[in-house]
Write a protein that holds these residues in place. Sequence first.
Motif, mmCIF file in Angstrom:
data_model
loop_
_atom_site.group_PDB
_atom_site.id
_atom_site.type_symbol
_atom_site.label_atom_id
_atom_site.label_comp_id
_atom_site.label_asym_id
_atom_site.label_seq_id
_atom_site.Cartn_x
_atom_site.Cartn_y
_atom_site.Cartn_z
ATOM 1 N N SER A 171 0.856 -1.191 0.000
ATOM 2 C CA SER A 171 0.000 0.000 0.000
ATOM 3 C C SER A 171 0.889 1.237 0.000
ATOM 4 C CB SER A 171 -0.924 0.011 1.223
ATOM 5 O OG SER A 171 -0.189 0.161 2.416
ATOM 6 N N LEU A 172 0.435 2.261 -0.718
ATOM 7 C CA LEU A 172 1.171 3.524 -0.769
ATOM 8 C C LEU A 172 0.269 4.636 -0.246
ATOM 9 C CD1 LEU A 172 3.687 4.900 -3.235
ATOM 10 C CD2 LEU A 172 1.657 6.302 -2.824
ATOM 11 N N ILE A 173 0.791 5.390 0.702
ATOM 12 C CA ILE A 173 0.073 6.531 1.265
ATOM 13 C C ILE A 173 0.772 7.801 0.817
ATOM 14 C CG2 ILE A 173 -0.570 7.719 3.401
ATOM 15 C CD1 ILE A 173 -0.652 4.974 4.760
ATOM 16 N N PHE A 174 -0.019 8.787 0.373
ATOM 17 C CA PHE A 174 0.588 10.080 0.066
ATOM 18 C C PHE A 174 -0.297 11.197 0.598
ATOM 19 C CE2 PHE A 174 -2.038 9.375 -3.758
ATOM 20 C CZ PHE A 174 -2.624 10.629 -3.964
ATOM 21 N N PHE A 175 0.330 12.322 0.923
ATOM 22 C CA PHE A 175 -0.406 13.489 1.405
ATOM 23 C C PHE A 175 0.372 14.752 1.060
ATOM 24 C CE2 PHE A 175 2.146 11.875 4.974
ATOM 25 C CZ PHE A 175 2.860 13.005 5.367
ATOM 26 N N GLU A 176 -0.351 15.844 1.018
ATOM 27 C CA GLU A 176 0.264 17.126 0.699
ATOM 28 C C GLU A 176 0.971 17.677 1.941
ATOM 29 O OE1 GLU A 176 -0.944 21.261 -1.598
ATOM 30 O OE2 GLU A 176 -2.492 20.092 -0.587
ATOM 31 N N VAL A 177 2.221 18.072 1.777
ATOM 32 C CA VAL A 177 2.965 18.687 2.875
ATOM 33 C C VAL A 177 2.453 20.111 3.060
ATOM 34 C CG1 VAL A 177 5.240 19.395 3.704
ATOM 35 C CG2 VAL A 177 4.988 17.268 2.387
ATOM 36 N N SER A 178 2.025 20.422 4.280
ATOM 37 C CA SER A 178 1.411 21.720 4.539
ATOM 38 C C SER A 178 1.609 22.088 6.004
ATOM 39 C CB SER A 178 -0.086 21.667 4.207
ATOM 40 O OG SER A 178 -0.773 20.921 5.208
ATOM 41 N N PRO A 179 1.201 23.287 6.395
ATOM 42 C CA PRO A 179 1.334 23.675 7.812
ATOM 43 C C PRO A 179 0.508 22.825 8.766
ATOM 44 C CG PRO A 179 1.054 25.620 6.437
ATOM 45 C CD PRO A 179 0.790 24.431 5.557
ATOM 46 N N VAL A 180 -0.433 22.015 8.226
ATOM 47 C CA VAL A 180 -1.279 21.203 9.104
ATOM 48 C C VAL A 180 -1.033 19.702 8.934
ATOM 49 C CG1 VAL A 180 -3.074 22.963 9.169
ATOM 50 C CG2 VAL A 180 -3.208 21.150 7.457
ATOM 51 N N SER A 181 -0.008 19.310 8.189
ATOM 52 C CA SER A 181 0.207 17.885 7.904
ATOM 53 C C SER A 181 1.003 17.194 9.015
ATOM 54 C CB SER A 181 0.907 17.705 6.551
ATOM 55 O OG SER A 181 2.150 18.371 6.528
ATOM 56 N N PHE A 182 0.566 17.360 10.240
ATOM 57 C CA PHE A 182 1.273 16.759 11.374
ATOM 58 C C PHE A 182 0.947 15.270 11.468
ATOM 59 C CE2 PHE A 182 1.461 21.219 12.639
ATOM 60 C CZ PHE A 182 2.768 21.310 13.082
ATOM 61 N N HIS A 183 1.993 14.481 11.626
ATOM 62 C CA HIS A 183 1.844 13.031 11.687
ATOM 63 C C HIS A 183 2.996 12.438 12.485
ATOM 64 C CE1 HIS A 183 4.468 13.969 8.292
ATOM 65 N NE2 HIS A 183 5.000 12.762 8.437
ATOM 66 N N GLN A 184 2.879 11.170 12.797
ATOM 67 C CA GLN A 184 3.943 10.471 13.499
ATOM 68 C C GLN A 184 3.871 8.987 13.183
ATOM 69 O OE1 GLN A 184 3.279 10.921 17.750
ATOM 70 N NE2 GLN A 184 1.821 9.239 17.810
ATOM 71 N N VAL A 185 4.976 8.287 13.448
ATOM 72 C CA VAL A 185 4.986 6.823 13.400
ATOM 73 C C VAL A 185 4.941 6.343 14.841
ATOM 74 C CG1 VAL A 185 6.249 4.750 12.727
ATOM 75 C CG2 VAL A 185 6.296 6.768 11.252
ATOM 76 N N ALA A 186 3.846 5.686 15.208
ATOM 77 C CA ALA A 186 3.697 5.206 16.583
ATOM 78 C C ALA A 186 4.755 4.145 16.886
ATOM 79 C CB ALA A 186 2.301 4.630 16.777
ATOM 80 N N GLU A 187 5.048 4.000 18.148
ATOM 81 C CA GLU A 187 6.057 3.033 18.583
ATOM 82 C C GLU A 187 5.697 1.623 18.126
ATOM 83 O OE1 GLU A 187 8.087 1.326 22.725
ATOM 84 O OE2 GLU A 187 6.644 2.992 22.784
ATOM 85 N N VAL A 188 6.688 0.919 17.574
ATOM 86 C CA VAL A 188 6.482 -0.471 17.170
ATOM 87 C C VAL A 188 6.500 -1.346 18.422
ATOM 88 C CG1 VAL A 188 7.442 -2.419 15.886
ATOM 89 C CG2 VAL A 188 7.458 -0.137 14.880
ATOM 90 N N LEU A 189 5.439 -2.128 18.604
ATOM 91 C CA LEU A 189 5.285 -2.946 19.806
ATOM 92 C C LEU A 189 5.598 -4.414 19.563
ATOM 93 C CD1 LEU A 189 1.934 -1.349 21.053
ATOM 94 C CD2 LEU A 189 4.278 -0.704 21.663
ATOM 95 N N SER A 190 5.696 -4.801 18.295
ATOM 96 C CA SER A 190 6.004 -6.196 17.967
ATOM 97 C C SER A 190 7.498 -6.460 18.124
ATOM 98 C CB SER A 190 5.574 -6.506 16.537
ATOM 99 O OG SER A 190 6.019 -7.782 16.145
ATOM 100 N N LYS A 191 7.830 -7.581 18.776
ATOM 101 C CA LYS A 191 9.236 -7.920 18.983
ATOM 102 C C LYS A 191 9.834 -8.690 17.810
ATOM 103 C CE LYS A 191 9.023 -8.006 24.038
ATOM 104 N NZ LYS A 191 9.270 -8.799 25.259
#
Length: 393
Positions: free
Chosen positions: A222-242
Motif C-alpha cells: 500500500s502507498l500513502i501520500f499526502f500534501e505537505v502543509s502547515p497542518v500535515s502533522f503526523h507520526q509513526v507510533a512506537e512499534v510494539l512487535s518484537k
Amino acid sequence: KVHAERTMSGRRRESFPAGGEFSSPEERGKKKRLKREVLAEFSAALKEPLLKEKVVDSWARRKAFEHDAIVLDPVPFCHCVISNFIQNESFLEGLQKELLSLDFHDKCNDLYKFKQSDDLQKREEPHITALRKVLFDEFRVWLSDVAQVELEPIIDLSCAKYEYTDALLCHDDELEGRRIAFILYLVPSWERSNGGTLDLFSTDDHFQPQQIIKSLVPVWNSLIFFEVSPVSFHQVAEVLSKDKCRLSVSGWFHGPSVARPPRHVELLLPRSPHIHFDHEILYHWINPVYLEVCSQSQIQEEFEDRSEILLKDFLKGDKFQLVCEALKKGEPKWNSRGPPNKRFYDKAEEESLPPILKECMELFRSEAFFLLLSNFTELKLHFLAPEEEEEEE
C-alpha cells in the motif's frame, strides 16, 4: 560468429566475418543489462480516465472518495491510501530482498529512533532502479494531475526499518520545496496491536497539532501520500512487535514553494516559585550518601565532565516505596500537555494528589533542594548558591 584455425606453426589465427556481425565488449555488456532489466508498473486501475477524473475532483474539493484501488480522506488533512500499488507480486519480493540487503544507519535522538538507508538516488540494484523510475516518471505525472501541482523529477527516496520500540514523533515534514510526501509499505501481516501506525493529528487555529484523529495500519504494497502543509502533522507510533519489521520506502515529491503562515509563538509555561523549606526536608527524603560533602564534590566533577549524571537510589527506600504505591493506585487526575510537536506528556492535577505525593512535590520545589542541585552541578540555581568566582576565591 568468430572462426579460428591453427597455422602450421601451431599459432591460433582468428578471422572475423564481414558485414559487422561482431559485437564489442561494451555492446555485449549492454545486451546483458537489457536482459537483466526489471520493469515495474503501478496500479492499472489508477490510470483509468474515469477513476482518475473522480480522484482529481475529490482532491480539489477536499471531498472523501472511496474505491477498491484508492481511498481519499480530507480529514484531518488531505491524504490518499492506494492499495496494491505495484502490480507484480514477484517484483515486490525482489525489491524487498534488495532493500533488506542495504546498509542501514541508526537514527536516534529525542524525536525518533529507527534505521535508515542511504539515499536511493544512485543505487543500481534492478528492482530499486525500477521502483525509482515508476515513482518519478509515470506516477509523478499522475500525481501532478491529481494535486494540480507541477512536480519536479527530483529524486528524494530512502528506505526505513522500524523494529521493536522504534518510533518517529509528531512533525509536519515541512521543508523548502517539499509538496507531496509518500510511503510505500513492504511489511508482513500487520495488526494495530503491533504498533507502528501512521498517526494523523488535528490542528488548532494556530496550526498547532492537537490530537490523533486517524491511525493508518501498514499494509503490504500500500502507498500513502499526502500534501505537505502547515497542518500535515503526523507520526509513526512506537512499534510494539518484537519479531516484525516495519519496512518502508518513503520520500517527497518537490515542486514550487508555497507561502506559509508565520510560526506560532506560544506563551512560556508558568514556573513555580521556590518553597521555603530548610535542609531538614532533605534528611527526611534523600539518601544520606548524597548529602555528604565528599559525595557532592565527586558528583560535581563527573557532571562537569559529562554534563549529565545518574544518581541511583536517590530517595530513601521507604519514601520511594510510598511514592510508587500512591502512583500505582491511580488517585491523581492527569491532563495531557502539548502541542505534541513540542511536548507530549500527562501532568497531574495537584489538587488530586494524595499527601505523600504532595510532600514529594514540596521536596522538589524547596529552596533546600535547589541549593543541593547547585552543589551537584556548580550552577547558580538559587540566589543563595555561591558564584563560581566566589568559590575560586
